[in-house]
Every structure is written in structure tokens, then in C-alpha cells.
Design an enzyme around this catalytic site. Structure first.
Site, PDB file in Angstrom:
ATOM      1  N   ASP A   1     -46.161 -15.584 -34.546  1.00  0.00           N
ATOM      2  CA  ASP A   1     -46.603 -16.740 -35.322  1.00  0.00           C
ATOM      3  C   ASP A   1     -47.437 -16.201 -36.480  1.00  0.00           C
ATOM      4  OD1 ASP A   1     -45.439 -18.589 -33.616  1.00  0.00           O
ATOM      5  OD2 ASP A   1     -47.213 -18.721 -32.342  1.00  0.00           O
TER       6      ASP A   1
ATOM      7  N   ASP B   1     -38.182 -28.795 -30.401  1.00  0.00           N
ATOM      8  CA  ASP B   1     -39.436 -28.908 -29.648  1.00  0.00           C
ATOM      9  C   ASP B   1     -39.342 -30.197 -28.839  1.00  0.00           C
ATOM     10  OD1 ASP B   1     -40.174 -26.698 -31.083  1.00  0.00           O
ATOM     11  OD2 ASP B   1     -41.700 -27.708 -32.298  1.00  0.00           O
TER      12      ASP B   1
END
Lengths: 202, 267
Positions: free
Chosen positions: B12, B131
Site C-alpha cells: 500500500d 471489496d
């Protein structure tokens, strides 16, 4: 220093291939037509894009034919789609292939997940210049939805198992093809790139 | 042998650094992305995924240059995601050295981008990130499941897990496959950050609904979790972030652990 060209169909990542060749001490130029004189010791057809647009970019924007450009002596490495284009036709498109190897390109078995994506091992069927120093059973990175079906099985030097035997490496005269991506296959892939460049130096 | 299961470290990235935090709060610096990428590649990672979690307009140039720096030091495939909404943006990232782009919000808002990308670059370039989160307001027309006597369906979320879409994750997975996606990166919002293991139910249901590869994400806290998801679903790859970043586990040790327990991996 050996000088080679990558033909760019304008459809994706050729950066990694260029990088891999340069790490193996090649001088790399990117070309988009065959109109200039062939001053290269080798040519690479990269493995990104779609069959029809890629074939068109090779065929329609040059006055010189691919076959005339490479002749009988310039080694050509076709990667994935690049190898599929060596054949006469593909189920991925309507355009005619380059036709330098007899046979066709067909869809992978539909009961398998498509694309065949990830690391698979190769069984070496016979010795080959491109696989020198590569142990049988080495892992390489595949990402493809079609497989080649040569008319003559003798051109297949290695295959891989994905529901069916998938030809993984082909070799015919000055044409070398890998269904997987050597530039993405770690150190093993880099050895193959080095082997190809050695052929180019000859 | 046949196709191996993939172990994929995820980085990330915010402001050019790798960070790790629980749902964007208490973000900790976890290192230099180029150095970490090279380390993971050498340790035998099967692939890398970069997610630009700031995903702002200003960051686009930074990400482009980061992509090419990373591409120079690794020789395995890598995927870049975060805030990709246009063909041009996807193209920029692919031409700078990424092999695939991961798209979530951009695809929900404009599903045609999947087909357009497929026609230009081939489906192998397109990872659709989904997601998903349990929604206990059971509605007709959704795929209903039950756990501990509670009924629910899996809802697709966008904007980094902040906004529900009303889309059923299983239907959406089937749709993106039809539109031309080459792979699904499936993150369980319920499990993400918990370190309690992957979402076996969600993963299994999505894997069984499509014929393209699926990457499981969210919840990995130890190598046993990877073993669990590979044993209990036909998922193709497992993604993890924090277990690799802080030297708790190296990629090669995790893969050895899996191999010793019968999971086919590349070593």
C-alpha cells in the site's frame, strides 16, 4: 554489444522485456515498422495485446514484409501472442497470422480457468538452443487464453500441463517462441533471454 | 505438476512510501517501495501488487515514476491499482512497466472501461478489485447466505471501503468476467485488518461463480491463514501485506510452510 529490436504494437508493457534484454547486455531499439534496413542481430515480438490489432500493426504499416525483413538468418523470439502470430491463424481473431510455422492457435480447454495465469512448470521434450542450462521442471510465468497447435509436433521443444499439454517452447529455423513470459519468469527467464541473445550474436 | 498457487505481497503506497494501517487510520511507515519490491522478488514472491491508497490526481505522476522504478528492479509480474478511472490513466501505468491494472471504483462507475481495456490490451491486463462486506438487510434478488443463524448478502463497496453500492458481489463478479476482466482481486472488508484469516465463505462463493482466476485478500495474519484459504477454496492466489513488511515472515519461508503441507507452490 548485440543490438536487437522489439517490435511495438502499441498495446502494453514492453518496458519489462526491454529491461530484461538490457540486463543481459543487449542494446535495444523499439521499432514500429520494418521500413528501415534490418541492422539488428535479433528481433523480438512481445507478448502483449490482441491478435488482430497486433497482426495489423505488423502487416499494414510497413512497405517491407516481416518475412523479408527477418529472412532466414535473423533470430526472432516471439513471446506469448508474439509466438502465436508465427502460426497461420488464431481463434482469437480473423486476420491471417504470419504463417512462418504451419499450424493454428486455439482456445484453451474451457473446463479450465481462462486465462491460464501463474507459474507452471515445463517438461523439456528435446534439447534446444533457447533452453540451454534450463533444468527440466523449471517454473515459468504464463498468462494466456490460447495455445498453439503446430501441424508438425517436432517444432515443440517443451510443454506444460494445463488440462491438456500446452506447447510452451517452439523452435523452427530462426524462429523461437515461448508461450510464457521469460521477462517475467525470474532468473530462469533471464537465462532464456541470455540464450536467445547468444543466438543473435552468431 | 501443474499450475501453482501464488503468494502475492501487497504494497500500500502513500506519498511514495509503503504504509500499513487499519483502514487508513493510524498509518505506519513500512519502507521504501522499490527496496521492498526487490526484496520480495528475490525472496520468491510470485507477483507483486501496488495499491496507491491516496489515489489523488496529484499523485499520478509520482505513481508513474514509481512504477517504472519498480519495473527496473524486479523480474516478476506486477499489478498497480488505486484511483484508476480512465483508459489514459490505465495506459500510462501499463506503458511505464506494470503488467496489470487493478480497478474497483472506476469499473463500478463505468463498467464499459473493462471491455475497452480488454480490446486494447487484452484481458490479462485487467484485474477487477472487488471489496465486499456482509449486509444484514436481506433483500430479494440478492445471493443470501447465513452464518450463526443470521442471514446476509455480500455488498460491493467503493472508495476504499467507504461507500456501499447496493451491488451483489457475486453478481458483480459474474458481470465483470463477461465484460472482459482477466482476474478478480477479492478483498473481504469484514476480515481486512483483523489478522484472523481470510474470508473463506466469500472467497469460495466468488471462486465458484467465475472461470477466471481469483486472488484472496484481507485478514491474513500468519502463514496458517494462507494454508486455510488454499485448502478450503479453489482460490488461485493469496495476498498479504503486513506479515511480510515487518520481517515477521519472509516470502520464501511462507512458501516452504505451504509446500510442506501439500500446497503446490514455486520454490
Amino acid at each position: 554489444m548485440v543490438k536487437v529490436a522489439i517490435f511495438d504494437y502499441g498495446a502494453g508493457n514492453i518496458f519489462s522485456l526491454k529491461n530484461s534484454l538490457e540486463k543481459n547486455d543487449a542494446q535495444v531499439e523499439i521499432i514500429t515498422s520494418f521500413d528501415n534496413v534490418n541492422s539488428y542481430s535479433g528481433l523480438l515480438l512481445p507478448g502483449v495485446g490482441n491478435f488482430d490489432p497486433a497482426i495489423k500493426s505488423i502487416r499494414d504499416y510497413s512497405k517491407t514484409d516481416f518475412v523479408d525483413f527477418v529472412g532466414n538468418d535473423t533470430p526472432v523470439l516471439g513471446i506469448c501472442l508474439g509466438m502465436e502470430m508465427f502460426f497461420e491463424k488464431s481463434e482469437e481473431g480473423k486476420e491471417k497470422g504470419l504463417g512462418v510455422i504451419d499450424g493454428e492457435v486455439i482456445l484453451l480447454p474451457t473446463e479450465m480457468k481462462i486465462p491460464h495465469m501463474g507459474w507452471n512448470d515445463i517438461q523439456i521434450e528435446r534439447s534446444s538452443k533457447i533452453l540451454e542450462g534450463i533444468p527440466n521442471g523449471s517454473w515459468v510465468y504464463f498468462v494466456h487464453s490460447y495455445r498453439v497447435k503446430p501441424k508438425n509436433d517436432d517444432v515443440i521443444v517443451a510443454d506444460s500441463d494445463y488440462g491438456v499439454k500446452v506447447p510452451a517452447v517452439v523452435e523452427y529455423k530462426n524462429f523461437f517462441g515461448t508461450q510464457f513470459h521469460p521477462e517475467k519468469s525470474g532468473n530462469i527467464g533471464s537465462v532464456m533471454i541470455g540464450n536467445f541473445l547468444r543466438e543473435c550474436k552468431k | 505438476m501443474t499450475l501453482t498457487k501464488r503468494v502475492i505481497p501487497c504494497l500500500d503506497v502513500a506519498d511514495g512510501r509503503v504504509v500499513k494501517g487499519l483502514h487508513f487510520s493510524s498509518i505506519k511507515d513500512a519502507g521504501d517501495p522499490v527496496q521492498l519490491a526487490e526484496k520480495y522478488s528475490k525472496e520468491g514472491a510470485d507477483e507483486l501488487i501496488f495499491l496507491d491508497i491516496t489515489a489523488s490526481q496529484e499523485q499520478r505522476e509520482t505513481i508513474k515514476s514509481l512504477v517504472s522504478k519498480v519495473a527496473q528492479v524486479i523480474n516478476i509480474p506486477f499489478t498497480v491499482g488505486g484511483g484508476i478511472k480512465t483508459l489514459q490513466h490505465a495506459r500510462d501505468i501499463l506503458l511505464n512497466g506494470a503488467d496489470k491494472v487493478a480497478i474497483n471504483t472506476g469499473a463500478v462507475k463505468n463498467p464499459e472501461i473493462i471491455t475497452e481495456l480488454m480490446e486494447l490490451f487484452g484481458k490479462q491486463c485487467i484485474v477487477i478489485a472487488i471489496d465486499a462486506k456482509r449486509n444484514y438487510n436481506v433483500e430479494d434478488g440478492k445471493n443470501i447466505f447465513s452464518e450463526d443463524n443470521q442471514k446476509f448478502w455480500f455488498e460491493v463497496f467503493i472508495y476504499g471501503g467507504k461507500k456501499g453500492t447496493g451491488l451483489d458481489a457475486i453478481d458483480w463478479a459474474k458481470k465483470v468476467e463477461k465484460l472482459g476482466a482477466g482476474e478478480i482481486l477479492l478483498t473481504s472488508i469484514d476480515m481486512d485488518g483483523t489478522k484472523n484469516g481470510y474470508d473463506v465463505l466469500l472467497t469460495r462463493e466468488i471462486v465458484n461463480s467465475v472461470h477466471i482466476p481469483v486472488i484472496a485478500s484481507g485478514g491474513c495474519g500468519k502463514p496458517e491463514h494462507m494454508l486455510e484459504i488454499f485448502k478450503n477454496s479453489n482460490v488461485d492466489a493469496a495476498l498479504a501485506a503486513s506479515i511480510f513488511h515487518y520481517e515477521t515472515h519472509s516470502v520464501d519461508r511462507v512458501k516452504e510452510f505451504l509446500k510442506e503441507r501439500g500446497i503446490p507452490v514455486r520454490l
